[in-house]
Design a protein around this motif. Structure first.
Motif, PDB file in Angstrom:
ATOM      1  N   THR A   1      18.857-143.848 -48.693  1.00 31.32           N
ATOM      2  CA  THR A   1      18.817-143.298 -47.476  1.00 31.32           C
ATOM      3  C   THR A   1      18.027-141.931 -47.561  1.00 31.32           C
ATOM      4  O   THR A   1      18.314-141.298 -48.387  1.00 31.32           O
ATOM      5  N   GLU A   2      17.004-141.619 -46.850  1.00 28.86           N
ATOM      6  CA  GLU A   2      16.383-140.252 -46.618  1.00 28.86           C
ATOM      7  C   GLU A   2      17.214-139.438 -46.078  1.00 28.86           C
ATOM      8  O   GLU A   2      17.012-139.428 -44.580  1.00 28.86           O
ATOM      9  N   VAL A   3      18.020-138.697 -46.471  1.00 32.07           N
ATOM     10  CA  VAL A   3      19.051-137.775 -45.806  1.00 32.07           C
ATOM     11  C   VAL A   3      18.104-136.834 -44.887  1.00 32.07           C
ATOM     12  O   VAL A   3      18.675-136.581 -43.951  1.00 32.07           O
ATOM     13  N   THR A   4      17.042-136.325 -45.544  1.00 35.13           N
ATOM     14  CA  THR A   4      16.315-135.216 -44.705  1.00 35.13           C
ATOM     15  C   THR A   4      15.807-135.825 -43.448  1.00 35.13           C
ATOM     16  O   THR A   4      15.266-135.131 -42.745  1.00 35.13           O
ATOM     17  N   ARG A   5      15.876-137.085 -43.193  1.00 37.46           N
ATOM     18  CA  ARG A   5      15.169-137.901 -41.849  1.00 37.46           C
ATOM     19  C   ARG A   5      16.219-138.391 -41.150  1.00 37.46           C
ATOM     20  O   ARG A   5      15.701-139.152 -40.086  1.00 37.46           O
ATOM     21  N   ALA A   6      17.221-138.600 -41.799  1.00 41.87           N
ATOM     22  CA  ALA A   6      18.456-139.481 -41.019  1.00 41.87           C
ATOM     23  C   ALA A   6      18.739-138.591 -39.692  1.00 41.87           C
ATOM     24  O   ALA A   6      18.746-137.553 -39.717  1.00 41.87           O
TER      25      ALA A   6
ATOM     26  N   GLY B   1      24.107-133.500 -48.108  1.00 45.72           N
ATOM     27  CA  GLY B   1      23.954-133.473 -46.559  1.00 45.72           C
ATOM     28  C   GLY B   1      24.724-132.831 -45.544  1.00 45.72           C
ATOM     29  O   GLY B   1      24.905-132.969 -44.233  1.00 45.72           O
ATOM     30  N   LEU B   2      25.475-131.745 -46.141  1.00 42.38           N
ATOM     31  CA  LEU B   2      26.061-130.817 -45.382  1.00 42.38           C
ATOM     32  C   LEU B   2      25.305-129.935 -44.557  1.00 42.38           C
ATOM     33  O   LEU B   2      25.776-129.313 -43.593  1.00 42.38           O
ATOM     34  N   ASP B   3      24.124-129.593 -45.191  1.00 43.47           N
ATOM     35  CA  ASP B   3      23.149-128.860 -44.707  1.00 43.47           C
ATOM     36  C   ASP B   3      21.755-129.213 -44.774  1.00 43.47           C
ATOM     37  O   ASP B   3      21.539-129.953 -45.772  1.00 43.47           O
ATOM     38  N   LEU B   4      20.855-129.026 -44.086  1.00 44.08           N
ATOM     39  CA  LEU B   4      19.572-129.515 -44.155  1.00 44.08           C
ATOM     40  C   LEU B   4      18.549-128.538 -45.250  1.00 44.08           C
ATOM     41  O   LEU B   4      18.807-127.317 -44.747  1.00 44.08           O
ATOM     42  N   PRO B   5      17.595-128.705 -46.024  1.00 45.68           N
ATOM     43  CA  PRO B   5      16.925-128.062 -46.649  1.00 45.68           C
ATOM     44  C   PRO B   5      15.854-127.688 -45.598  1.00 45.68           C
ATOM     45  O   PRO B   5      15.401-128.380 -44.684  1.00 45.68           O
ATOM     46  N   ASN B   6      14.904-126.560 -45.982  1.00 44.78           N
ATOM     47  CA  ASN B   6      13.766-126.063 -45.216  1.00 44.78           C
ATOM     48  C   ASN B   6      12.704-127.220 -45.318  1.00 44.78           C
ATOM     49  O   ASN B   6      12.072-127.573 -44.626  1.00 44.78           O
ATOM     50  N   SER B   7      12.442-127.872 -46.673  1.00 44.56           N
ATOM     51  CA  SER B   7      11.381-128.750 -47.030  1.00 44.56           C
ATOM     52  C   SER B   7      11.875-129.397 -48.179  1.00 44.56           C
ATOM     53  O   SER B   7      12.874-129.141 -48.790  1.00 44.56           O
ATOM     54  N   GLY B   8      11.069-130.414 -48.561  1.00 48.85           N
ATOM     55  CA  GLY B   8      11.382-131.351 -49.624  1.00 48.85           C
ATOM     56  C   GLY B   8      12.167-132.368 -49.297  1.00 48.85           C
ATOM     57  O   GLY B   8      12.537-132.593 -47.821  1.00 48.85           O
TER      58      GLY B   8
END
Ligand SMILES: Nc1ncnc2c1ncn2[C@@H]1O[C@H](COP(=O)(O)OP(=O)(O)OP(=O)(O)O)[C@@H](O)[C@H]1O
Ligand SMILES: [Mg+2]
Length: 221
Positions: free
Chosen positions: A70-75, A56-63
């Protein structure tokens, strides 16, 4: 039970005046709570990017990435900061200590952030454990590489993180200091029961893991 789940994670770096780099090209993986996973692969294959995105230090472009439900990509950023503080420990190749804080303050910081009253006391106990009881008041620039990494290790485990990420933690150390840092890493990890994802170029170290992931060109083989 899986503590970490990544599905079809893509990470692309845009570079000014050059073509973009596809560092992760659709990575899917699931890690069981308590597991020790080693990540290996050639330079540039995406190992550091994988750890940065999974933690969670950086966000992916997708996935999508789930950590402990916890969904890190939507937090929201605020929730993500709390998740990183309470559930994740990170040890970097180049230590990343705060230069203006003493060894003691660097280690206590995440516990103080989590509002734990015994932060200072616990930080002292940990530093004594790794042989730095005499260096509590030293600043990072006054410590050797091996000492700095031992401080970083204490900081990473002070909140007993469910997930511990280590990106070539011995990459800047000589053999003797590197072995000591690994011994302490595995010992502290066993005590906190943390799941460990460790990037390493060492076959003997990877051999200690429950599972070895080999990365090549942005994918897990
Ligand atoms: N901030 C960035 N901006 C642009 N490209 C980047 C950035 N970080 C990494 N890359 C590129 O992404 C790819 C993957 O890099 P990464 O650092 O994840 O590899 P690695 O497997 O950790 O390599 P090493 O073993 O050398 O540490 C490489 O092609 C790298 O040049
Ligand atoms: Mg790397």
């Amino acid at each position: 039970m899986s503590i970490l789940r990544a599905e079809d994670v893509v990470k692309t770096y845009e570079r000014e005046g050059a073509s973009s780099v596809e560092a992760l090209r659709g990575v899917t993986l699931s890690v069981t709570a308590g597991e020790f996973v080693a990540v290996t692969g050639a330079s540039g294959s995406g190992k550091s990017t994988l750890l940065t995105v999974l933690s969670g230090l950086d966000l992916p472009n997708s996935g999508s990435i789930h950590i402990d439900g916890t969904e890190v990509t939507r937090a929201r950023e605020q929730d993500l900061a709390g998740l990183r503080n309470q559930k994740i420990g990170f040890v970097f190749q180049d230590f990343h200590l705060v230069p203006s804080l003493t060894a003691w303050e660097n280690v206590a910081f995440p516990a103080e952030l989590a509002g734990r009253a015994e932060a200072r006391q616990q930080a002292r106990v940990l530093l004594e454990r790794v042989g730095l009881g005499e260096r509590l008041a030293s600043f990072p620039h006054q410590l050797s590489g091996g000492e700095k990494q031992r401080v970083a290790l204490c900081r990473a485990v002070i909140n007993r993180p469910a997930l511990l990420f280590a990106d070539e933690p011995t990459g800047n150390l000589d053999t003797k200091n590197g072995e000591e840092v690994i011994r302490l890493l595995l010992e502290l990890r066993a005590e906190s029961g943390s799941t460990l994802l460790l990037v390493t170029h060492s076959d003997s170290l990877a051999g200690l893991a429950d599972r070895v992931l080999v990365m090549s060109d942005g994918r897990i083989l």
